[in-house]
Design a protein around this motif. Structure first.
Motif: not given
Lengths: 415, 415
Positions: A195, A205-208
């Protein structure tokens, strides 16, 4: 395999790593002394000459034979023949005859024979050739003897010493233009996680974004070591094993960051076990934040699998990686712990903690009319805000169930 | 002209210089955030986006509508339809239908509609399509809301903030790859004295090597500023005035070292008076060591004529030049003084001091069975040995006549 149930205290974990470090030290090289700030001496630094190389006056006055001023006083002055003047940076000239005196500035070189200096205020010149001395001077008075400061072959800086500005000045004064210094330890920083994206990428979306590589870059640089960011890798056994093995050729310590999930942690522990001896040393520490820390040593190189949360990374760096880097860097500093900035404050609210776990609480330090207060910042969410807004940490020791509002605490300030 | 009789306290002297500093700040530029350790923010650093950009789970569990778990308990579970699984780094997929639940990892993105996460331990899967929830979840439970950590347009680092490792990490997490930073102040170091030779030269009779340029080089670098050694100059009005005027074009502060004699000090004071406005601010400070310090400002640039003795140079740097550099660098650090390392110790022998003069005594810190002791190192001669062997200083305040053996003292440790 050491399972996640093998949780040990922070003290035991550090001890395991320190005892496992190789005896051999890091390579060294001669470096210019004016670039040596913060570097560690790889060998004793020895004076090559006496300092001062000749006797010098510590005052403005007259160089004399002390015996010639014996019993001189205001009422009974000694009369001495003025035998000339000494100038800064010039040789002292001929030997001083008995009953003679020469004018000398602070720092001036004493002529042979002279063994004391009488200050101007105790002297009355009578004419160009004769002075009255109103005070007796003892042998050595107002004089620095040859080698009184440093003697040739004296050790001035010990192996393991960290170079401060005054040490650089001292070397310059002794004509030491280069010192032997250990190479700065290189630290590989490997980010893992499906991620994680680099800072310059807009997370999908859902990544950091990758915080920990940059945090670790700063922490490593702040320790005087060389951070080597290797990049971001997928949660894949072969990819991560490959970058670890490559990093072992060029790094002294390997830090793995990310992998918040239990599965990833177990995979990293597995790689450390598989890759070489002695391998995994511990998997989990009774510490909050920082519980999921993994530590191992492979072929003499310490490896750490760090927790995912940046606040936990900071605690683990402080407790484990900093001492390991100090040891690898060759630093021997008996006052090191005293130099850590600590302030006393009172706690602004109760902190509950689980006995059997050492807890590090981030706080803001506030100066109020009645003194310093430590304001705990406890946030389930605080990835960023808690990082930047806090000034230091308060430690709740292993066997304590908490600290009460108003209790005195020690705040370890961030540097 | 201000004569040598105009001796003022250290506090008054510093105040004169600080009040005379120009209002304008040093130029700034955008620098990469991973190179920003220790640099000063030239402007507020503002978040460009929300963090987290979407609601995330803080635990491993099932994302649910909190309302669907209302009054669920061990004896009275809620039954929810398993609507799939969310993976790290992936979009959350379709909206969560009422009475639905999706499996979610720590850090995973909540699907639209879900407003809470139930931990694994409170859930019993019945088959592939149905789960039992044994505990009610409140709205927001185990969830970080969008922007809960940082909101778009929020100031995360204030102008004047010194960049720490955690600040670098925080910027990376927000996609801030560059920050506006003040240029590091440049400090010209001018050595004067007919008797001074460079470190690589063997001193002739009456000569001495340049210690102070190198000491100052280290002190300036340690402050995060750029030292510019200009070389060694003869005690000559025109030569020294020329190098000062040249340095004013490219430096933010000018330090003159050496010139131990009264005549040289007066000459340097004269140059500062002659060269521009406001010129000389003080000539002599009630301080030991450091009494002969000269301070001035010309066209907004602070100039210091430092004493000759390296120990005096260190005291003057600490008391006067460090605060001036901090001010010029743009640093605003409310805890700066607390970060200075100080330890409590007992004094190993009496120190006599003259009231009306602040005295700084160099000490060795010794750990004995009964605690820490500060051993004063007082030496008329110690050019080098006292520099390298001591760990810090004890201050005898202005209006005190000394400190007794066994008294508690604060030792300011060298960094």
């Amino acid at each position: 395999m050491l399972g996640r149930e093998n949780i040990i205290t922070a003290e035991e974990a550090l001890d395991l790593v320190i005892r496992g470090l190789p005896e051999r030290s890091i390579p060294s090289a001669a470096i210019p002394v004016y670039e040596a700030l913060g570097r560690i001496c790889a060998d004793d630094v020895v004076a090559g000459e006496d300092l001062p190389p000749f006797p010098r006056s510590t005052v403005d006055g007259y160089a004399v034979h002390a015996a010639d001023t014996f019993s001189a006083s205001d009422t009974m002055p000694a009369y001495l023949n003025l035998a000339g003047e000494i100038f800064m940076g010039r040789p002292a000239g001929p030997d001083l005859p008995r009953s003679g005196a020469v004018k000398i500035p602070t720092g001036g070189m004493l002529p042979a024979g002279a063994d004391a200096v009488v200050m101007f205020e105790h002297v009355q010149p009578l004419d160009d050739a004769l002075i009255e001395v109103m005070k007796a001077a003892g042998p050595g008075e107002n004089v620095i003897r040859r080698a009184e400061d440093v003697s040739r072959n004296e050790i001035i800086l010990k192996q393991g010493h960290r170079m401060r500005p005054q040490d650089i000045g001292a070397c310059a004064g002794l004509g030491i233009t280069h010192i032997p210094a250990y190479r700065k330890p290189a630290v590989a920083i490997i980010s893992t996680g499906d991620e994680i994206v680099p800072p310059e990428t807009l997370p999908g979306p859902g990544q950091i974004r990758d915080i920990n590589s940059y945090l670790l870059h700063g922490l490593v640089a702040d320790e005087g070591c060389v951070p080597v960011r290797r990049g971001i890798f997928r949660d894949d056994y072969r990819e991560i094993r490959k970058v670890i093995e490559e990093s072992m050729h060029e790094s002294d310590v390997i830090l793995l960051s990310g992998g918040t999930s239990v599965g990833t942690k177990d995979m990293i522990a597995g790689i450390i076990l598989d890759i070489g001896k002695p391998g995994l040393l511990f998997h989990g520490v009774s510490l909050k934040p920082g519980k999921p820390l993994i530590g191992g040593i492979v072929e003499g190189i310490p490896l750490f699998g760090l927790p995912g949360h940046p606040a936990a990374v900071e605690v683990c760096f402080d407790l484990f990686i900093r001492p390991v880097l100090g040891r690898l860097a060759g630093r021997k500093d008996r006052l090191e712990r005293m130099r850590e900035p600590v302030v006393a404050a009172r706690l602004s609210k109760n902190i509950a903690s689980t006995p059997g776990r050492e807890e590090h609480i981030r706080v803001i330090v506030e100066e109020r009319d009645d003194g310093l207060w430590a304001i705990p910042v406890i946030s389930k969410s605080g990835l960023i805000a808690t990082l930047v807004r806090t000034d230091g940490t308060v430690v709740v020791p292993l066997h304590t169930s908490g600290i009460q509002q108003g209790d005195k605490v020690e705040v370890r300030l961030f540097r």
